[in-house]
Design a protein around this motif. Structure first.
Motif, PDB file in Angstrom:
ATOM      1  N   LEU A 276     -48.656 -43.037 -31.042  1.00  0.00           N
ATOM      2  CA  LEU A 276     -48.172 -42.242 -30.714  1.00  0.00           C
ATOM      3  C   LEU A 276     -46.504 -42.700 -30.730  1.00  0.00           C
ATOM      4  O   LEU A 276     -45.834 -41.542 -29.787  1.00  0.00           O
ATOM      5  N   ALA A 277     -46.262 -44.106 -30.770  1.00  0.00           N
ATOM      6  CA  ALA A 277     -44.531 -44.479 -31.080  1.00  0.00           C
ATOM      7  C   ALA A 277     -43.733 -42.777 -31.743  1.00  0.00           C
ATOM      8  O   ALA A 277     -42.924 -42.938 -31.115  1.00  0.00           O
ATOM      9  N   ILE A 278     -44.388 -42.787 -32.471  1.00  0.00           N
ATOM     10  CA  ILE A 278     -43.907 -42.097 -33.990  1.00  0.00           C
ATOM     11  C   ILE A 278     -43.801 -40.409 -32.765  1.00  0.00           C
ATOM     12  O   ILE A 278     -43.014 -40.192 -33.264  1.00  0.00           O
ATOM     13  N   LEU A 279     -45.016 -40.222 -32.532  1.00  0.00           N
ATOM     14  CA  LEU A 279     -45.314 -38.851 -32.050  1.00  0.00           C
ATOM     15  C   LEU A 279     -43.985 -39.056 -30.330  1.00  0.00           C
ATOM     16  O   LEU A 279     -43.019 -37.858 -30.990  1.00  0.00           O
ATOM     17  N   CYS A 280     -43.758 -39.998 -29.958  1.00  0.00           N
ATOM     18  CA  CYS A 280     -43.109 -39.754 -29.142  1.00  0.00           C
ATOM     19  C   CYS A 280     -41.705 -39.698 -29.473  1.00  0.00           C
ATOM     20  O   CYS A 280     -40.750 -39.371 -28.773  1.00  0.00           O
TER      21      CYS A 280
END
Length: 383
Positions: A276-280
């Motif tokens: 999710l951090a990569i997506l954000c």
């Protein structure tokens, strides 16, 4: 001249709080460096020298702001104009103070020679020239951010190229100036390597007949999708940074989003806080890049893995969350931009204490990923 450049470097967008880094030609960057040196010397030779602090845009999360785009779905993280400092008088900050001037000196030489260097190349040069001040790549990376925060110009304007791990494949034709057209669908599972030269990426001519852009977290998953030619089953462009996104990959994705605004962008990441951090990071930018984040933000939608997909994964494939996962989850929880449904998924990850990786879908066969992507894209809950 110094006053005009200072005013120029303090310009803001329509949001008066937004502080950003200019993209400047070498001549203007050299002028900003020279003005910074002259101002420093002026203070140094004054009757009452006050050289203890070097004012920089504060890159702490507490200085993070959120910008909601007008007439666009794109939002991004940015830094306000709160200032921190590097102190020459404090023992724990004096070396960081000197590092700023060392990096500016090196950048001036690079620009005068009309060269471009990577952060890694710059590290080895500084390690040889100033070993007392530079002993790690992290010190160089942080000092580059300091110089950007001081001069208000992008690192690319300083002559520093982005090291790229990124590759692209699928229904995309690329052409560098005076070069042959590259068909990214014909590049095999290795894909087309993304250059770290942002000037070159900015000049790429691009054409596509794709209907989607798919951002893939992992290199191995990208290779599987490219080898299976999933971009023919689902007419798409595949792109990956092989983990946490580098600047060059984010820059090319942003360029594609501007060149092909009708193409939705989907992200295929692990079901864990890091995914999710990569997506954000693709979607909003990062605090460390706050002065430049707006140049890379894209409206990326979360394709998978999602909570609804966990039923597709055998229980044996789940892995316990690690302490690092919980740290990332805590950081994401404080992100104002995080959508409610994304926040709910993050809370579920933490409550369950487990994570799932994309590879777990191979339980259904090595050719299952293409079917999974095709099915997810036509669903209405992919945002």
């Amino acid at each position: 001249m110094g006053e005009d450049l200072t005013k120029s470097s303090m310009k803001f967008f329509s949001d008066p709080q937004l502080c950003y880094a200019d993209i400047l030609p070498p001549s203007q960057v050299r002028a900003r460096i020279q003005v910074a040196v002259l101002n420093f010397l002026k203070i140094l030779t004054s009757p009452d020298p006050a050289i203890s602090n070097l004012p920089l845009i504060d890159r702490k999360p507490s200085n993070r702001k959120v910008s909601e785009g007008i007439l666009t779905d794109v939002s991004w993280i940015f830094l306000s104009h709160s200032v921190s400092s590097r102190s020459l008088m404090k023992s724990n900050a004096a070396k960081a103070f000197v590092r700023v001037w060392k990096v500016m000196e090196m950048c001036l030489q690079i620009l005068e020679q009309n060269k471009k260097v990577t952060q890694r190349e710059l590290f080895y040069k500084l390690l040889c020239d100033s070993p007392d001040y530079f002993s790690s790549q992290l010190q160089v990376n942080r000092t580059i951010q300091d110089v950007v925060a001081l001069l208000r110009c992008s690192r690319h304007s300083l002559g520093i190229m982005a090291s790229s791990r990124g590759i692209v494949a699928g229904r995309l034709y690329l052409q560098e100036p005076d070069q042959e057209v590259v068909d990214c669908a014909a590049c095999g599972s290795s894909g087309y390597p993304i250059s770290g030269d942002l000037n070159l990426l900015d000049k790429l001519a691009m054409e596509t007949d794709a209907r989607y852009i798919i951002v893939v977290e992992k290199h191995a998953i990208f290779q599987r999708l490219a080898e299976d030619r999933v971009f023919n089953q689902v007419p798409s462009i595949l792109i990956t940074a092989s983990g946490y996104p580098d600047i060059a990959t984010r820059f090319l994705l942003h360029r594609m989003s501007r060149s092909f605004p009708e193409l939705p962008i989907f992200a295929l990441v692990d079901w864990n806080p890091a995914g999710l951090a990569i997506l954000c990071t693709y979607k909003f930018g990062s605090v460390g890049m706050g002065l430049e984040a707006y140049r890379y933000a894209c409206n990326v939608k979360w394709l998978g893995l999602r909570e609804a997909d966990l039923r597709l994964i055998p229980e044996e494939s789940f892995v316990p969350l690690k302490p690092r996962d919980l740290q990332i989850a805590k950081s994401l929880t404080s992100l104002e931009l995080l959508q409610d449904n994304h926040r709910q998924e993050l809370e579920l990850m933490v409550q369950s204490g487990k994570r799932a990786e994309i590879e777990a879908l191979y339980f259904h066969g090595y050719d299952y990923l293409g079917k999974y992507i095709a099915k997810k894209i036509v669903q209405a809950d992919y945002i």
